[in-house]
Design an enzyme around this catalytic site. Sequence first.
Site, PDB file in Angstrom:
ATOM      1  N   LYS A   1       2.960   0.220   4.980  1.00  0.00           N
ATOM      2  CA  LYS A   1       3.555   1.349   4.251  1.00  0.00           C
ATOM      3  C   LYS A   1       2.956   1.431   2.849  1.00  0.00           C
ATOM      4  O   LYS A   1       2.562   2.506   2.402  1.00  0.00           O
ATOM      5  CB  LYS A   1       5.064   1.150   4.148  1.00  0.00           C
ATOM      6  N   ASN A   2       2.884   0.298   2.161  1.00  0.00           N
ATOM      7  CA  ASN A   2       2.491   0.329   0.747  1.00  0.00           C
ATOM      8  C   ASN A   2       0.996   0.443   0.538  1.00  0.00           C
ATOM      9  O   ASN A   2       0.538   0.532  -0.595  1.00  0.00           O
ATOM     10  CB  ASN A   2       3.071  -0.886   0.010  1.00  0.00           C
TER      11      ASN A   2
ATOM     12  N   ARG B   1      10.156   7.285  -4.687  1.00  0.00           N
ATOM     13  CA  ARG B   1       9.521   6.998  -5.971  1.00  0.00           C
ATOM     14  C   ARG B   1       8.002   6.989  -5.856  1.00  0.00           C
ATOM     15  O   ARG B   1       7.301   7.289  -6.812  1.00  0.00           O
ATOM     16  CB  ARG B   1       9.956   5.631  -6.489  1.00  0.00           C
TER      17      ARG B   1
ATOM     18  N   CYS C   1      16.468   3.319  -9.310  1.00  0.00           N
ATOM     19  CA  CYS C   1      16.628   3.114  -7.863  1.00  0.00           C
ATOM     20  C   CYS C   1      17.528   1.895  -7.698  1.00  0.00           C
ATOM     21  O   CYS C   1      17.785   1.173  -8.662  1.00  0.00           O
ATOM     22  CB  CYS C   1      15.278   3.001  -7.194  1.00  0.00           C
TER      23      CYS C   1
ATOM     24  N   ARG D   1      12.847   0.527 -12.831  1.00  0.00           N
ATOM     25  CA  ARG D   1      11.514   0.895 -12.328  1.00  0.00           C
ATOM     26  C   ARG D   1      10.897   2.049 -13.110  1.00  0.00           C
ATOM     27  O   ARG D   1      10.578   3.103 -12.580  1.00  0.00           O
ATOM     28  CB  ARG D   1      11.585   1.204 -10.841  1.00  0.00           C
ATOM     29  N   PRO D   2      10.729   1.871 -14.409  1.00  0.00           N
ATOM     30  CA  PRO D   2      10.087   2.923 -15.211  1.00  0.00           C
ATOM     31  C   PRO D   2       8.616   3.083 -14.840  1.00  0.00           C
ATOM     32  O   PRO D   2       8.049   2.249 -14.130  1.00  0.00           O
ATOM     33  CB  PRO D   2      10.234   2.410 -16.646  1.00  0.00           C
ATOM     34  N   VAL D   3       8.007   4.157 -15.322  1.00  0.00           N
ATOM     35  CA  VAL D   3       6.571   4.393 -15.051  1.00  0.00           C
ATOM     36  C   VAL D   3       5.795   4.516 -16.365  1.00  0.00           C
ATOM     37  O   VAL D   3       4.755   5.181 -16.425  1.00  0.00           O
ATOM     38  CB  VAL D   3       6.376   5.654 -14.175  1.00  0.00           C
ATOM     39  N   ASP D   4       6.286   3.821 -17.387  1.00  0.00           N
ATOM     40  CA  ASP D   4       5.651   3.907 -18.709  1.00  0.00           C
ATOM     41  C   ASP D   4       4.201   3.435 -18.702  1.00  0.00           C
ATOM     42  O   ASP D   4       3.353   3.966 -19.419  1.00  0.00           O
ATOM     43  CB  ASP D   4       6.459   3.102 -19.734  1.00  0.00           C
ATOM     44  N   GLN D   5       3.881   2.478 -17.839  1.00  0.00           N
ATOM     45  CA  GLN D   5       2.502   1.969 -17.799  1.00  0.00           C
ATOM     46  C   GLN D   5       1.544   2.992 -17.170  1.00  0.00           C
ATOM     47  O   GLN D   5       0.384   3.084 -17.572  1.00  0.00           O
ATOM     48  CB  GLN D   5       2.446   0.649 -17.008  1.00  0.00           C
TER      49      GLN D   5
ATOM     50  N   ASP E   1       9.077  -8.367  -1.812  1.00  0.00           N
ATOM     51  CA  ASP E   1       9.489  -7.584  -0.642  1.00  0.00           C
ATOM     52  C   ASP E   1       9.875  -8.460   0.544  1.00  0.00           C
ATOM     53  O   ASP E   1      10.324  -7.943   1.565  1.00  0.00           O
ATOM     54  CB  ASP E   1       8.370  -6.618  -0.214  1.00  0.00           C
TER      55      ASP E   1
ATOM     56  N   ILE F   1      10.639 -10.137 -10.240  1.00  0.00           N
ATOM     57  CA  ILE F   1      10.001  -8.812 -10.362  1.00  0.00           C
ATOM     58  C   ILE F   1      11.007  -7.725 -10.700  1.00  0.00           C
ATOM     59  O   ILE F   1      10.809  -6.941 -11.619  1.00  0.00           O
ATOM     60  CB  ILE F   1       9.253  -8.451  -9.049  1.00  0.00           C
TER      61      ILE F   1
ATOM     62  N   ARG G   1      12.972   3.844   6.331  1.00  0.00           N
ATOM     63  CA  ARG G   1      11.956   4.226   5.336  1.00  0.00           C
ATOM     64  C   ARG G   1      10.716   3.350   5.488  1.00  0.00           C
ATOM     65  O   ARG G   1       9.603   3.775   5.249  1.00  0.00           O
ATOM     66  CB  ARG G   1      12.513   4.036   3.919  1.00  0.00           C
TER      67      ARG G   1
HETATM   68  C1  EPZ Z   1       5.448  -1.480  -5.413  1.00  0.00           C
HETATM   69  O1  EPZ Z   1       6.416  -0.829  -6.200  1.00  0.00           O
HETATM   70  C2  EPZ Z   1       5.942  -1.431  -3.981  1.00  0.00           C
HETATM   71  N1  EPZ Z   1       6.036  -0.032  -3.553  1.00  0.00           N
HETATM   72  C3  EPZ Z   1       7.298  -2.117  -3.876  1.00  0.00           C
HETATM   73  O2  EPZ Z   1       7.681  -2.118  -2.502  1.00  0.00           O
HETATM   74  C4  EPZ Z   1       7.142  -3.568  -4.332  1.00  0.00           C
HETATM   75  O3  EPZ Z   1       8.394  -4.208  -4.312  1.00  0.00           O
HETATM   76  C5  EPZ Z   1       6.567  -3.597  -5.765  1.00  0.00           C
HETATM   77  O4  EPZ Z   1       5.325  -2.863  -5.813  1.00  0.00           O
HETATM   78  C6  EPZ Z   1       6.298  -5.008  -6.253  1.00  0.00           C
HETATM   79  O5  EPZ Z   1       5.403  -5.643  -5.373  1.00  0.00           O
HETATM   80  C7  EPZ Z   1       4.882   0.615  -3.212  1.00  0.00           C
HETATM   81  O6  EPZ Z   1       3.792   0.066  -3.258  1.00  0.00           O
HETATM   82  C8  EPZ Z   1       5.038   2.024  -2.758  1.00  0.00           C
HETATM   83  P1  EPZ Z   1       5.611  -2.328  -9.766  1.00  0.00           P
HETATM   84  P2  EPZ Z   1       6.077  -0.445  -7.736  1.00  0.00           P
HETATM   85  O7  EPZ Z   1       5.128  -1.165 -10.549  1.00  0.00           O
HETATM   86  O8  EPZ Z   1       4.623  -0.175  -7.870  1.00  0.00           O
HETATM   87  C9  EPZ Z   1       7.967  -2.841 -13.853  1.00  0.00           C
HETATM   88  C10 EPZ Z   1       9.136  -1.885  -0.696  1.00  0.00           C
HETATM   89  O9  EPZ Z   1      10.157  -2.500  -0.389  1.00  0.00           O
HETATM   90  N2  EPZ Z   1       7.211  -1.654 -14.290  1.00  0.00           N
HETATM   91  O10 EPZ Z   1       4.618  -3.353  -9.304  1.00  0.00           O
HETATM   92  O11 EPZ Z   1       7.041   0.587  -8.163  1.00  0.00           O
HETATM   93  C11 EPZ Z   1       8.929  -2.534 -12.713  1.00  0.00           C
HETATM   94  O12 EPZ Z   1      10.164  -2.075 -13.222  1.00  0.00           O
HETATM   95  C12 EPZ Z   1       8.897  -1.464  -2.125  1.00  0.00           C
HETATM   96  O13 EPZ Z   1       8.201  -1.583   0.101  1.00  0.00           O
HETATM   97  C13 EPZ Z   1       7.420  -1.153 -15.581  1.00  0.00           C
HETATM   98  O14 EPZ Z   1       8.232  -1.683 -16.340  1.00  0.00           O
HETATM   99  O15 EPZ Z   1       6.404  -1.806  -8.476  1.00  0.00           O
HETATM  100  C14 EPZ Z   1       9.048  -3.869 -12.016  1.00  0.00           C
HETATM  101  O16 EPZ Z   1      10.013  -4.653 -12.702  1.00  0.00           O
HETATM  102  C15 EPZ Z   1      10.090  -1.807  -3.003  1.00  0.00           C
HETATM  103  N3  EPZ Z   1       6.710  -0.067 -15.992  1.00  0.00           N
HETATM  104  C16 EPZ Z   1       7.673  -4.503 -12.198  1.00  0.00           C
HETATM  105  O17 EPZ Z   1       7.062  -3.799 -13.292  1.00  0.00           O
HETATM  106  C17 EPZ Z   1       5.787   0.548 -15.172  1.00  0.00           C
HETATM  107  O18 EPZ Z   1       5.155   1.535 -15.604  1.00  0.00           O
HETATM  108  C18 EPZ Z   1       6.755  -4.362 -10.985  1.00  0.00           C
HETATM  109  O19 EPZ Z   1       6.804  -3.018 -10.579  1.00  0.00           O
HETATM  110  C19 EPZ Z   1       5.585   0.030 -13.867  1.00  0.00           C
HETATM  111  C20 EPZ Z   1       6.303  -1.077 -13.454  1.00  0.00           C
END
Ligand code: EPZ
Length: 424
Positions: free
Chosen positions: A22-23, A96, A120, A125-129, A312, A334, A404
């Site tokens: 999926k990912n 998301r 969520c 799960r912000p997207v600031d980065q 995960d 995480i 999902r």
């Molecule tokens: C991906 O989510 C996966 N989803 C998630 O899988 C997975 O749990 C996660 O990576 C961690 O491995 C997809 O790939 C579609 P991150 P993502 O950005 O990219 C923080 C599942 O069950 N962060 O790596 O959203 C964030 O809050 C799903 O299949 C910021 O602060 O995760 C988290 O604490 C759930 N700012 C950490 O970083 C940002 O701009 C890692 O998040 C981005 C992230």
Amino acid sequence: MDKLRMVGGNPLNGEVVIAGAKNAALPILCACLLTDQPIILRNVPDLQDVRTMLKLLQEIGVTVHFPDAGDRSHLVLNASVIKSSEATYEMVKTMRASILVLGPLLARMHSAKVSLPGGCAIGARPVDQHIKGLKGMGATIKIKSGYIQAEIKPPLERLKGASILTDMITVTGTENLLMAATLATGTTVLENAAREPEVGDLAELLVKMGAKISGIGSDKLIIEGVEKLHGAEHAVIPDRIEAGTFLCAVAAAGGEVLVKNCRPDTLDAVLVKLKDAGLKMEVGPSWIKASMQGRPKAVSFRTSEYPAFPTDMQAQLMAVNAIASGSSTITETIFENRFMHVQELNRLGADIAIEGNTAIVQGEEKLSGAIVMATDLRASASLVIAGLAAHGETQVDRIYHLDRGYDRMEQKLTLLGANIQRIK
Ligand code: EPZ
């Protein structure tokens, strides 16, 4: 809302074929936006999140075609005509990962309007980065009424290469910036990049499309922007989390199962822990023969970015620990709220306490069936695993969460001998 009803106690025996990841599929579907030529994909999993992403892409103007009637794992995407560069709140709030259209749309169309994903269940799960990185590549970004409005303003004609170091390792952040960088002018360096295999799979497709990327699989990706990308053909990498989920099911319910079409080399941290738990495994290049007799042993672990133990898989291995001999600690590093399955497991008779970001699990000889509620994707998988091992009947409500990320899990489990049915 659909429910799953199961009666625990049956060991699992037989074979299970793992679907595409999926990912990996979600960012790979978005990569089609980077070119006006067709992208041919195979081994795409037939999941709710994939169907949602295809709907979003079609709203943007992408045509989706399934060459073999009935086979939804083989599809052709064509983004030659983009009719809208917008991902609405309606779409993004259900998934998301819709944020993954931001980078490609900006790179291809020089503007994009994507709803900010809300929070969520498992965390803010912000997207600031994602935003910081795109700004570093020259994008003008405004946040207005819940939308990210990104555009490339004169004198800039396109995104420009930049050196980007994200504050933390972010999987979709790395993927968004990687896709955007392929069409930028000049060189982009992504430091502190995510090394998850799904990021590498996306990068492999981008290279097939003509992108110039080095450092694939490392935490430093170097991308030489090119003028245009062309069509390509790609098979999505098998889903390591689905494979790990079935291995945990065998560890909890017992039996012997051949897990086929998987990539054991992407599961090292999980296999180490399952071996410590007492799961016997024979490992081939694309298969794992797993067998379990008797009660698992408790294994402590902490989640971290790849190649360490994946977040995960945390809920699924917790379900195994719930019935293991001994006590264990599980630390989630995480996400800040990824323990919602704990209270539900405790309803099944588990003995789990939470202290900050650590769960302390006292293994119980037996769990007893109850009605429990799924709260998020991997939590639902955890409850199914616990239900397979529990005494009596367990009912898991709200299994749209499960759908999902898993393709008809109850059918695969039934073929392995589980007593499980979906109730519409
Ligand atoms: C991906 O989510 C996966 N989803 C998630 O899988 C997975 O749990 C996660 O990576 C961690 O491995 C997809 O790939 C579609 P991150 P993502 O950005 O990219 C923080 C599942 O069950 N962060 O790596 O959203 C964030 O809050 C799903 O299949 C910021 O602060 O995760 C988290 O604490 C759930 N700012 C950490 O970083 C940002 O701009 C890692 O998040 C981005 C992230």
